[in-house]
Write a protein that holds these residues in place. Structure first.
Motif, short mmCIF file in Angstrom:
data_model
loop_
_atom_site.label_atom_id
_atom_site.label_comp_id
_atom_site.label_asym_id
_atom_site.label_seq_id
_atom_site.Cartn_x
_atom_site.Cartn_y
_atom_site.Cartn_z
N ALA A 31 0.90 -1.09 -0.02
CA ALA A 31 -0.01 -0.02 0.12
C ALA A 31 0.92 1.17 -0.07
O ALA A 31 0.67 2.06 -0.68
CB ALA A 31 -0.93 0.12 1.20
N PHE A 35 0.85 4.35 -2.32
CA PHE A 35 0.79 5.59 -2.17
C PHE A 35 1.73 6.45 -2.83
O PHE A 35 1.28 7.68 -3.35
CB PHE A 35 0.86 5.89 -0.64
CG PHE A 35 -0.26 5.25 0.04
CD1 PHE A 35 -1.45 4.79 -0.14
CD2 PHE A 35 0.27 4.73 1.41
CE1 PHE A 35 -2.39 3.87 0.39
CE2 PHE A 35 -0.81 4.09 2.05
CZ PHE A 35 -2.34 3.70 1.74
N LYS A 40 -5.07 6.44 -5.89
CA LYS A 40 -5.91 6.97 -4.75
C LYS A 40 -6.22 5.72 -4.06
O LYS A 40 -6.13 4.51 -4.17
CB LYS A 40 -7.23 7.44 -5.74
CG LYS A 40 -6.85 8.76 -6.48
CD LYS A 40 -8.30 9.03 -7.18
CE LYS A 40 -8.07 10.18 -8.05
NZ LYS A 40 -8.00 11.52 -7.36
N ASN A 41 -6.86 6.23 -2.84
CA ASN A 41 -7.30 5.08 -1.56
C ASN A 41 -8.41 3.92 -2.36
O ASN A 41 -8.11 2.81 -2.13
CB ASN A 41 -8.07 5.97 -0.65
CG ASN A 41 -7.02 6.54 0.09
OD1 ASN A 41 -5.90 6.79 -0.13
ND2 ASN A 41 -7.56 7.20 1.19
N THR A 42 -9.14 4.52 -3.32
CA THR A 42 -10.13 3.35 -3.69
C THR A 42 -9.56 2.42 -4.57
O THR A 42 -9.82 1.23 -4.59
CB THR A 42 -11.37 4.10 -4.47
OG1 THR A 42 -10.55 5.07 -5.45
CG2 THR A 42 -12.44 4.92 -3.60
N ALA A 45 -7.29 0.22 -2.25
CA ALA A 45 -8.21 -0.65 -1.57
C ALA A 45 -8.79 -1.96 -2.49
O ALA A 45 -8.80 -3.08 -1.97
CB ALA A 45 -9.56 0.00 -0.88
N GLU A 52 -11.32 0.45 2.21
CA GLU A 52 -10.89 1.71 2.05
C GLU A 52 -10.68 2.53 3.43
O GLU A 52 -9.81 3.17 3.47
CB GLU A 52 -12.22 2.60 1.31
CG GLU A 52 -12.08 2.26 0.01
CD GLU A 52 -13.11 3.35 -0.95
OE1 GLU A 52 -12.87 4.33 -0.55
OE2 GLU A 52 -13.78 2.71 -1.79
N LYS A 53 -11.63 2.20 4.42
CA LYS A 53 -11.10 2.68 5.67
C LYS A 53 -9.62 2.24 6.14
O LYS A 53 -8.82 2.88 6.72
CB LYS A 53 -12.17 2.00 6.73
CG LYS A 53 -12.01 2.62 8.13
CD LYS A 53 -13.07 2.29 9.24
CE LYS A 53 -13.14 2.90 10.32
NZ LYS A 53 -14.29 2.65 11.39
N VAL A 55 -7.07 1.52 4.13
CA VAL A 55 -6.17 2.35 3.35
C VAL A 55 -6.12 3.75 3.75
O VAL A 55 -4.88 4.18 3.84
CB VAL A 55 -6.73 1.98 1.73
CG1 VAL A 55 -5.72 3.11 1.07
CG2 VAL A 55 -6.44 0.65 1.42
N GLU A 56 -7.38 4.17 4.14
CA GLU A 56 -7.23 5.84 4.70
C GLU A 56 -6.54 5.82 5.91
O GLU A 56 -5.59 6.55 6.32
CB GLU A 56 -8.39 6.16 5.03
CG GLU A 56 -9.52 6.41 3.90
CD GLU A 56 -10.99 6.45 4.05
OE1 GLU A 56 -11.27 6.60 5.56
OE2 GLU A 56 -11.59 6.77 2.99
N TRP A 58 -3.82 3.78 6.98
CA TRP A 58 -2.56 3.27 6.50
C TRP A 58 -1.78 4.62 6.20
O TRP A 58 -0.66 4.98 6.35
CB TRP A 58 -2.29 2.16 5.70
CG TRP A 58 -2.96 0.88 6.27
CD1 TRP A 58 -2.92 0.41 7.57
CD2 TRP A 58 -3.28 -0.25 5.34
NE1 TRP A 58 -3.44 -0.77 7.60
CE2 TRP A 58 -3.67 -1.26 6.46
CE3 TRP A 58 -3.22 -0.54 4.16
CZ2 TRP A 58 -3.95 -2.51 5.86
CZ3 TRP A 58 -3.70 -1.68 3.68
CH2 TRP A 58 -3.94 -2.92 4.70
N ARG A 59 -2.62 5.43 5.22
CA ARG A 59 -1.95 6.53 4.48
C ARG A 59 -2.00 7.81 5.68
O ARG A 59 -0.93 8.11 5.51
CB ARG A 59 -2.97 7.10 3.59
CG ARG A 59 -2.37 8.18 2.66
CD ARG A 59 -3.26 8.67 1.46
NE ARG A 59 -3.76 7.81 0.52
CZ ARG A 59 -3.00 7.74 -0.78
NH1 ARG A 59 -1.91 8.66 -1.05
NH2 ARG A 59 -3.46 6.75 -1.62
#
Length: 61
Positions: A31, A35, A40-42, A45, A52-53, A55-56, A58-59
């Motif tokens: 991931a 990044f 993008k997150n989507t 994921a 997506e949650k 991934v968000e 982790w970012r």
């Protein structure tokens, strides 16, 4: 009657084996690479088959 949500965190890795934790960490590192590539997150994921949650989170970290 009230219901209260309780979040439980497990100090021992959530019941995962060492091998399963290693797989999870490889997914996180993948991931990070995505990044840095600007995905993008989507997309991250969907590609890694995680929420997506996650991934968000982790970012942000």
């Amino acid at each position: 009657m009230r219901c209260t949500a309780v979040i439980v965190r497990y100090a021992h890795g959530g019941g995962l084996t060492d091998a399963e934790r290693a797989v999870r960490e490889r997914v996180r590192l993948d991931a990070v690479a995505r990044f840095e590539a600007g995905d993008k997150n989507t997309v991250v994921a969907a590609t890694l088959r995680v929420s997506e949650k996650s991934v968000e989170r982790w970012r942000r970290q």
